[in-house]
Design a protein around this motif. Structure first.
Motif, mmCIF file in Angstrom:
data_model
loop_
_atom_site.group_PDB
_atom_site.id
_atom_site.type_symbol
_atom_site.label_atom_id
_atom_site.label_comp_id
_atom_site.label_asym_id
_atom_site.label_seq_id
_atom_site.Cartn_x
_atom_site.Cartn_y
_atom_site.Cartn_z
ATOM 1 N N ALA A 1 10.914 -4.334 25.467
ATOM 2 C CA ALA A 1 12.241 -4.589 24.903
ATOM 3 C C ALA A 1 12.643 -6.037 25.176
ATOM 4 O O ALA A 1 13.142 -6.738 24.290
ATOM 5 N N ALA A 2 12.369 -6.532 26.407
ATOM 6 C CA ALA A 2 12.716 -7.909 26.752
ATOM 7 C C ALA A 2 11.962 -8.894 25.848
ATOM 8 O O ALA A 2 12.532 -9.864 25.352
ATOM 9 N N GLU A 3 10.660 -8.619 25.596
ATOM 10 C CA GLU A 3 9.872 -9.483 24.713
ATOM 11 C C GLU A 3 10.451 -9.512 23.298
ATOM 12 O O GLU A 3 10.491 -10.551 22.650
ATOM 13 N N HIS A 4 10.904 -8.340 22.824
ATOM 14 C CA HIS A 4 11.400 -8.264 21.449
ATOM 15 C C HIS A 4 12.742 -8.958 21.251
ATOM 16 O O HIS A 4 13.036 -9.425 20.159
ATOM 17 N N VAL A 5 13.578 -8.968 22.297
ATOM 18 C CA VAL A 5 14.914 -9.552 22.104
ATOM 19 C C VAL A 5 14.993 -11.011 22.547
ATOM 20 O O VAL A 5 16.026 -11.649 22.401
ATOM 21 N N LYS A 6 13.882 -11.560 23.053
ATOM 22 C CA LYS A 6 13.992 -12.882 23.682
ATOM 23 C C LYS A 6 14.352 -14.012 22.709
ATOM 24 O O LYS A 6 14.805 -15.064 23.144
ATOM 25 N N SER A 7 14.184 -13.740 21.400
ATOM 26 C CA SER A 7 14.572 -14.774 20.440
ATOM 27 C C SER A 7 16.093 -14.871 20.300
ATOM 28 O O SER A 7 16.626 -15.901 19.929
ATOM 29 N N MET B 1 24.720 -16.625 28.090
ATOM 30 C CA MET B 1 24.538 -15.482 28.995
ATOM 31 C C MET B 1 23.040 -15.302 29.285
ATOM 32 O O MET B 1 22.254 -15.011 28.399
ATOM 33 N N ALA B 2 22.650 -15.495 30.518
ATOM 34 C CA ALA B 2 21.242 -15.305 30.866
ATOM 35 C C ALA B 2 21.071 -14.017 31.660
ATOM 36 O O ALA B 2 21.849 -13.732 32.570
ATOM 37 N N LEU B 3 20.074 -13.234 31.283
ATOM 38 C CA LEU B 3 19.815 -11.984 31.985
ATOM 39 C C LEU B 3 18.577 -12.162 32.850
ATOM 40 O O LEU B 3 17.694 -12.952 32.520
ATOM 41 N N ASN B 4 18.543 -11.408 33.926
ATOM 42 C CA ASN B 4 17.356 -11.475 34.767
ATOM 43 C C ASN B 4 16.765 -10.099 34.990
ATOM 44 O O ASN B 4 17.437 -9.192 35.452
ATOM 45 N N GLN C 1 14.860 -3.859 38.088
ATOM 46 C CA GLN C 1 16.304 -4.013 37.961
ATOM 47 C C GLN C 1 16.633 -5.072 36.920
ATOM 48 O O GLN C 1 15.989 -6.113 36.863
ATOM 49 N N LEU C 2 17.642 -4.770 36.105
ATOM 50 C CA LEU C 2 18.133 -5.788 35.174
ATOM 51 C C LEU C 2 19.469 -6.277 35.697
ATOM 52 O O LEU C 2 20.426 -5.508 35.807
ATOM 53 N N LEU C 3 19.522 -7.565 36.005
ATOM 54 C CA LEU C 3 20.751 -8.147 36.543
ATOM 55 C C LEU C 3 21.555 -8.744 35.391
ATOM 56 O O LEU C 3 21.134 -9.709 34.760
ATOM 57 N N VAL C 4 22.709 -8.118 35.106
ATOM 58 C CA VAL C 4 23.562 -8.604 34.025
ATOM 59 C C VAL C 4 24.606 -9.559 34.591
ATOM 60 O O VAL C 4 24.866 -10.621 34.052
ATOM 61 N N SER C 5 25.228 -9.156 35.689
ATOM 62 C CA SER C 5 26.158 -10.020 36.407
ATOM 63 C C SER C 5 26.162 -9.548 37.858
ATOM 64 O O SER C 5 25.470 -8.593 38.201
ATOM 65 N N ASP C 6 26.956 -10.186 38.706
ATOM 66 C CA ASP C 6 26.973 -9.779 40.110
ATOM 67 C C ASP C 6 27.398 -8.332 40.299
ATOM 68 O O ASP C 6 26.966 -7.656 41.224
ATOM 69 N N VAL D 1 18.368 -13.338 22.885
ATOM 70 C CA VAL D 1 19.028 -13.293 24.189
ATOM 71 C C VAL D 1 18.092 -13.919 25.220
ATOM 72 O O VAL D 1 16.881 -13.723 25.160
ATOM 73 N N GLN D 2 18.661 -14.631 26.146
ATOM 74 C CA GLN D 2 17.832 -15.233 27.180
ATOM 75 C C GLN D 2 17.559 -14.229 28.295
ATOM 76 O O GLN D 2 18.483 -13.779 28.971
ATOM 77 N N VAL D 3 16.311 -13.828 28.460
ATOM 78 C CA VAL D 3 15.946 -12.902 29.534
ATOM 79 C C VAL D 3 14.801 -13.510 30.334
ATOM 80 O O VAL D 3 13.752 -13.825 29.777
ATOM 81 N N SER D 4 14.993 -13.656 31.634
ATOM 82 C CA SER D 4 13.883 -14.129 32.457
ATOM 83 C C SER D 4 13.272 -12.928 33.168
ATOM 84 O O SER D 4 13.968 -11.968 33.498
ATOM 85 N N VAL D 5 11.960 -12.946 33.369
ATOM 86 C CA VAL D 5 11.276 -11.835 34.026
ATOM 87 C C VAL D 5 10.689 -12.322 35.351
ATOM 88 O O VAL D 5 10.018 -13.352 35.393
ATOM 89 N N GLU D 6 10.988 -11.587 36.417
ATOM 90 C CA GLU D 6 10.457 -11.938 37.737
ATOM 91 C C GLU D 6 9.760 -10.732 38.334
ATOM 92 O O GLU D 6 10.164 -9.597 38.080
ATOM 93 N N GLU D 7 8.754 -10.991 39.132
ATOM 94 C CA GLU D 7 8.087 -9.882 39.808
ATOM 95 C C GLU D 7 8.742 -9.668 41.164
ATOM 96 O O GLU D 7 9.104 -10.626 41.840
#
Lengths: 176, 168
Positions: free
Chosen positions: B19-25, B1-4, B38-43, B27-33
């Motif tokens: 929070a994203a930095e702390h959980v990245k080990s 499961m990848a989060l954006n 917005q956090l995209l979990v699914s469509d 859960v996969q979270v990518s950060v975009e500017e």
């Protein structure tokens, strides 16, 4: 009477994750701990042995990670041996007062990282904190906060009982 | 499961980034500017509020412990999330709020329990982004100690450097 220094060294070994416990003897009336070292002369004294264990466990950051913090760590290690051991009721008030001022703006004794100084000072000051009333614990609020943090730090406490610390102030009007 | 996670660069959500930095080990979270946070979990599932993003990230990575160790601590974390959103973010006149925070921190190294939680992330982020904070900070010694302690730790250092210099 059990030798506190030996129990402190045994707890430190566990905290450091050293698998094989060392055998210690003691020396003189004050029961100074001695570690018979395989590849050299015996090591004498709590702080000397403690620093040796830290190096053996390859945790040099526990002795400070900069020249300045290494000096601060050594200063508190010496303080724990000279001021905390054989501390009278009168001395203990001075110790707590000074430490309270010092810890006002610090989480750990040498700044923002835990070091051996926090561990040995915690062991050394435990009997003093055990004697404090709730009101006194609040009077030395910075010492109490630091102490509570260290006693809940993973795997440092071992041989010592938890001392109850209220986490909210009740004597709020009191100036500290 | 990848989060954006997309972040609004003109008003970066520091708490969510931490929070994203702390959980990245775990859960996969990518950060975009981008334009909107917005956090995209699914469509069909997205979160746009910083606290909601924090809560979601903490819950999908329970091993990190950002939501506290028990129900009591979880409630305390919720309290501080609300505190930071209502009493700190964009509110003028910080004096009373900082006084309360100072009292709460006098016997605590972290806001909740004995370790880092969302409470610390969210309150730290709200203060960091507040323009009154550095001036008001002087007179609240416990808040000051807690704030500079966190500021010295990874990933607070990296997030702080990367995302606050852009702000005027």
């Amino acid at each position: 009477m059990t030798n506190m220094a030996l129990r402190e060294l045994a707890s430190l070994e566990k905290y450091l994750g050293l698998k094989k416990p060392n055998k210690y003897s003691t020396q003189g009336d004050k029961k100074v701990p001695v570690l018979q070292n395989n590849n050299g002369p015996p090591l004498v004294g709590l702080v000397t042995i403690a620093c040796h264990l830290v190096k053996e466990a390859q945790r040099p950051e526990l002795l400070g990670d900069s020249a300045e913090s290494r000096a601060v760590v050594q200063q508190w290690l010496e303080y724990s041996v000279t001021k905390l051991n054989s501390c009278t009721k009168e001395d203990s008030k001075t110790v707590l007062k000074d430490l309270n001022v010092y810890l006002q703006d610090k989480v750990y004794l040498a700044g923002n990282q835990i070091t051996l100084a926090d561990i040995l000072m915690y062991y050394g000051i435990h009997p003093l904190i055990l004697d404090l009333t709730i009101q006194e614990k609040e009077q030395y609020v910075n010492v109490t906060r630091w102490f509570d943090h260290i006693q809940h730090y993973p795997s440092i406490r071992h041989h010592l009982p938890v001392i109850v610390v209220l986490r909210n102030r009740i004597y709020t009007s009191r100036h500290h | 499961m990848a989060l954006n996670l997309t972040i609004n660069t003109s008003n970066p959500p520091l708490g969510a980034l931490l929070a994203a930095e702390h959980v990245k080990s775990s859960v996969q979270v990518s950060v975009e500017e981008g334009k909107d946070t917005q956090l995209l979990v699914s469509d069909s599932v997205q979160f746009s509020d910083s606290n909601s993003i924090c809560r979601y990230l903490a819950r999908v990575a329970p091993a990190v412990g950002l939501y506290g160790a028990n129900m009591m601590e979880q409630t305390e974390v919720d309290h501080w999330l609300e505190f930071s959103a209502r009493r700190l973010c964009g509110q003028p006149g910080l004096n009373i709020t900082l006084g309360e925070l100072n009292k709460a921190l006098s016997l605590r190294t972290f806001l909740v329990g004995h370790a880092l939680t969302l409470a610390d992330l969210s309150v730290w982020a709200a203060l960091k982004g507040h323009n009154e904070w550095p001036i008001q900070g002087e007179s609240f010694s416990h808040v000051n100690r807690w704030f500079s302690f966190l500021s010295s730790q990874v990933p607070f250092t990296s997030v702080g450097k990367k995302y606050t210099t852009k702000k005027a």
